[in-house]
Design a protein around this motif. Structure first.
Motif, PDB file in Angstrom:
ATOM      1  N   LEU A 100       0.832  -1.349  -0.056  1.00  0.00           N
ATOM      2  CA  LEU A 100      -0.179   0.217   0.035  1.00  0.00           C
ATOM      3  C   LEU A 100       0.895   1.443  -0.088  1.00  0.00           C
ATOM      4  O   LEU A 100       0.829   2.088   0.893  1.00  0.00           O
TER       5      LEU A 100
ATOM      6  N   THR B 186       1.072   4.497  -1.090  1.00  0.00           N
ATOM      7  CA  THR B 186       0.295   5.466  -1.666  1.00  0.00           C
ATOM      8  C   THR B 186       1.019   6.437  -2.250  1.00  0.00           C
ATOM      9  O   THR B 186       0.876   7.543  -3.291  1.00  0.00           O
TER      10      THR B 186
ATOM     11  N   TRP C 153      -6.338   0.431  -0.962  1.00  0.00           N
ATOM     12  CA  TRP C 153      -6.132   1.245  -2.318  1.00  0.00           C
ATOM     13  C   TRP C 153      -7.680   1.714  -2.553  1.00  0.00           C
ATOM     14  O   TRP C 153      -7.591   3.075  -3.129  1.00  0.00           O
TER      15      TRP C 153
END
Lengths: 345, 259
Positions: B90, B92, B128
Motif C-alpha cells: 500500500l 500510496t 487502495w
C-alpha cells in the motif's frame, strides 16, 4: 461472391459492417440496403453501388441478395431473421442479440436449422483471434478458472465512427441517462444493457463458466452502466460497464484468473479495424508473456466465418448458438431481477 | 537526531539512509524513551507496540502488520503515540506527490494470492480502494466460492460502487497481485505485483496514458521517515485508523468464508 442485403442503415451499418465488408470484397458485395423510413439507406447504397429501399420486403425479394445482414433495432432481429429464412436466403448475419427472449431465440435458430440456413451472430469478441489464443493458453496451462472480470468504460461511439466512415449529421443520437431511482426503469435498462453491451462478452464467459448459478448483486452505474456480480460453480464473475460523455480511450478488458495464471484480453475500441485484442499472461513466478495483436479483428473474422459456412468449409453448430442466446437472456433476466430488488431497497 | 530502537535489518539500513535524522541505539536493551521504536508486525506485535508506547517511545513503526483483533486495535489507538504502519503493498506515495485522483464512475479491485496470503492482500486492496475513494467504504454484498470471493462495497464520500474479486493461486510461493482501478471519464489504475516485482500506477485521459514514475525509496525508509516527522510533531499520521478500517472490512468479507 455473395450478394449482401443489409436491413438497417444506422451507425452499426455505416461505421461497422460496410467498412468491414469493404475489407472482404473477395467474398461479399453489398447489393441492397434498406432502412425503416429514415432515408439513411439511399446515400449509403449509392456510395456502395447498391439498391436501396424502405422496409424489408423489397430487399428480401431481391434475387441479388444471397446473405441478409440483420442490423435493425434489437427488438426486430428475430422477426427479420425469420423473414430472411422464409424468403429462401442462403445465410444470415444477425447483429447481437439474436432475440430478446429465450423462446424467440430457440424458435429462430430451429427455423434456420430446419431450412439449412447458415447463421452467424455478430459477437465479434468471440471471433477475435485473441480469444482463441487466450482460451488455448488457459486450457493448456491446466489451471482451473477461479474468476472472470469484464471491465468496460466507453466514450461516445462517434469518436470511433469518424475514423471509419464519413458520418451523416445527426446519425448518432446522444445518450440520455435513465431514471435510475425507478426500480422498473433500472431493471429494464440493466436488462437492455446486458443484452446490448454485455452480450459482446457473454459467449466468452460461457466458454469458461457454462452456467449461471446466482447473481449476487446487480446495480446500475451512472450515467449509463451496470455492475453485476455472479457465481458459476466455483467461478466468480464480475461484469462492469459504463458509458461516459468524454475522456480516455475506450477500455474493454476481460481478465481471467486461474489457479496459476492471470490472463488479460484487452480489446481495441469498437468500430475500428486496428487489429485483434492483446493478450497478456502473468504466471505464478511473475513472468509476463505478451502475445501480439493480430492484423485481423473480430469483425472481419465473424464475416469470414460466415463465408466459410457458405463455402461448406465449416459446419454450423446450432446448439452453440442456442446455448449462447439462452445464457445471455438468462443472465440479463437475473441481473434485471437483482437490480429491481436493489433499487427498490 | 532521533534514536531508533530496532533489530530489523531493513530498518538499520533505513536509519543509515537517514543518517542526519536518526541513529540506531546499540546495546542489548536500548532505552525507548524519546525513540522511534520499530516492531516486527508478526506474532504478538500489538503487545510489543503497546509496551513501547508505555515505555515512552516518541513514535512506533510496525513493519508489515499481521493479524490483529478489533480490541487490540482499540488498545493501540488509546496509546496516543504516533503509529506508522509499513504496508509494502500500500505505497500510496506511488500516486505522486501532487496526485489528483480522477472522479470515478465505479472502482474495481482484483486480488490474486496464495490461500494464506489472500486475506492480507484483500485488506491492502481495500486500502487502495479507500485511498482512491477519498475515504471509508461500506460493505454491501459478499459471496464465497471454494477458491475466491466476490464483494461489493460503496464509498461513503461519493456513493460510487467498488467491486472486488479475490481469488486463490496455487502454491504458497505464488506472489500476490493486486490491481485496483478507478474507472471513469478519466481513469487511474494501480497494479502491485509481488511476483513480478512491479508497482505501476497509470493515469488515462483523452490525452493518453501517463505512467507515474516508479518510487525508488525503500519501504522501510519511507516508514521511518514518516515516523521521525510524526515524532517531531511535523505531521499527523492516520495509519492506525486506516488499517482499522481496512482490517474491519477484510474481516467482514472473510467472515463469510467456509472451510
Amino acid at each position: 461472391m455473395w450478394g449482401v442485403g443489409v436491413l438497417g442503415a444506422g451507425p452499426g451499418v455505416s461505421a461497422l459492417h460496410l467498412p468491414t465488408l469493404a475489407r472482404l470484397a473477395d467474398e461479399f458485395r453489398v447489393v441492397h440496403i434498406a432502412d425503416a423510413g429514415s432515408g439513411r439507406a439511399e446515400p449509403l447504397a449509392r456510395a456502395a453501388g447498391a439498391a436501396w429501399s424502405t422496409g424489408d420486403t423489397a430487399l428480401l425479394a431481391d434475387p441479388a441478395v444471397d446473405v441478409v445482414a440483420v442490423c435493425s433495432p434489437p427488438a426486430e432481429h428475430a422477426a427479420h431473421v425469420r423473414a430472411a429464412v422464409r424468403a429462401g436466403k442462403k445465410a444470415i448475419f444477425c447483429e447481437k442479440p439474436l432475440a430478446l427472449d429465450a423462446d424467440d431465440a430457440l424458435d429462430v435458430i430451429e427455423e434456420c436449422r430446419a431450412a439449412g440456413v447458415a447463421l452467424v451472430v455478430g459477437t465479434n469478441h468471440l471471433y477475435d483471434p485473441a480469444w482463441g489464443r487466450a482460451k488455448h493458453h488457459i486450457t493448456a496451462a491446466g489451471g482451473r478458472v477461479h474468476a472472470i472480470t469484464v471491465t468496460v468504460c466507453l466514450p461516445p461511439n462517434d469518436r470511433y465512427h469518424r475514423l471509419v466512415a464519413e458520418m451523416q449529421p445527426g446519425a448518432a443520437p446522444a445518450r440520455r441517462p435513465p431514471d435510475w431511482s425507478d426500480p422498473r426503469v433500472a431493471s429494464a435498462v440493466v436488462r437492455q444493457l446486458v443484452l446490448g453491451l454485455g452480450i459482446h462478452d457473454l459467449p466468452l464467459v460461457r466458454d469458461l463458466a457454462p452456467r449461471i448459478d446466482r447473481v449476487v448483486y446487480a446495480h446500475p452505474v451512472e450515467p449509463i452502466g451496470y455492475a453485476i456480480g455472479a457465481l458459476s460453480g466455483d467461478i466468480l464473475i464480475q461484469l462492469t460497464a459504463v458509458m461516459v460523455p468524454e475522456g480516455a480511450d475506450a477500455l474493454w478488458r476481460i481478465a481471467v484468473s486461474t489457479a496459476r495464471d492471470l490472463v488479460d484480453i484487452a480489446f481495441r475500441p469498437a468500430f475500428v479495424h486496428d487489429g485483434g485484442a492483446e493478450v497478456r499472461v502473468r504466471q505464478p513466478d511473475g513472468r509476463i508473456t505478451e502475445y501480439p495483436s493480430t492484423p485481423e479483428d473480430g469483425y472481419v473474422a465473424e464475416w469470414r466465418a460466415l463465408a466459410a459456412l457458405l463455402h461448406g468449409v465449416d459446419v454450423l453448430e446450432y446448439a452453440e448458438l442456442i446455448a449462447d442466446a439462452e445464457y445471455a437472456i438468462e443472465f440479463a433476466d437475473a441481473a434485471a431481477e437483482a437490480s429491481f430488488e436493489a433499487v427498490s431497497r | 537526531m532521533i534514536p531508533v530502537v530496532t533489530d530489523l535489518p531493513a530498518y538499520r539500513v533505513a536509519s543509515a539512509e537517514l543518517s542526519s535524522s536518526t541513529r540506531v541505539l546499540g546495546g542489548s536493551d536500548p532505552e525507548p524513551v524519546g525513540a522511534v521504536v520499530v516492531v516486527a508486525g508478526m506474532g504478538a506485535w500489538v503487545a510489543e507496540a503497546r509496551r513501547a508506547a508505555v515505555a515512552g517511545a516518541a513514535a512506533i513503526v510496525v513493519a508489515q502488520p499481521g493479524g490483529v483483533t478489533r480490541a487490540e486495535l482499540d488498545e493501540l489507538a488509546a496509546a496516543a503515540v504516533p503509529l506508522v504502519l509499513e504496508r509494502a503493498r500500500l505505497r500510496t506515495d506511488a500516486l505522486g506527490a501532487d496526485a489528483v485522483v480522477p472522479a470515478a464512475r465505479y472502482r474495481t479491485a482484483e486480488v490474486a494470492a496464495a490461500p494464506k496470503a489472500l486475506r492480507p492482500a484483500v485488506r491492502d486492496a481495500i486500502g487502495w480502494l479507500r485511498t482512491l475513494s477519498g475515504g471509508a467504504l461500506t460493505l454491501t454484498d459478499v459471496a464465497w466460492t471454494a477458491t475466491g470471493v466476490l464483494a461489493r462495497l460503496v464509498a461513503d464520500r461519493d456513493g460510487r460502487q467498488a467491486l472486488l474479486t479475490g481469488s486463490t493461486l496455487v502454491g504458497t510461493a505464488a506472489g500476490s497481485r493486486i490491481r485496483v482501478h478507478s474507472v471513469g471519464d478519466d481513469r487511474l489504475e494501480v497494479t502491485v505485483d509481488e511476483a513480478a516485482g512491479v508497482r505501476i500506477v497509470e493515469a488515462g485521459s483523452a490525452a493518453g496514458t501517463l505512467r507515474m514514475p516508479r518510487v525508488h525509496e525503500a519501504s522501510a525508509r519511507v516508514a521511518l521517515r514518516r515516523a521521525v516527522a510524526a515524532a517531531r510533531g511535523e505531521t499527523a499520521v492516520t495509519d492506525l485508523a486506516d488499517f482499522a478500517h481496512d482490517h474491519a472490512l477484510a474481516t467482514a468479507i472473510f467472515a463469510g468464508r467456509h472451510g
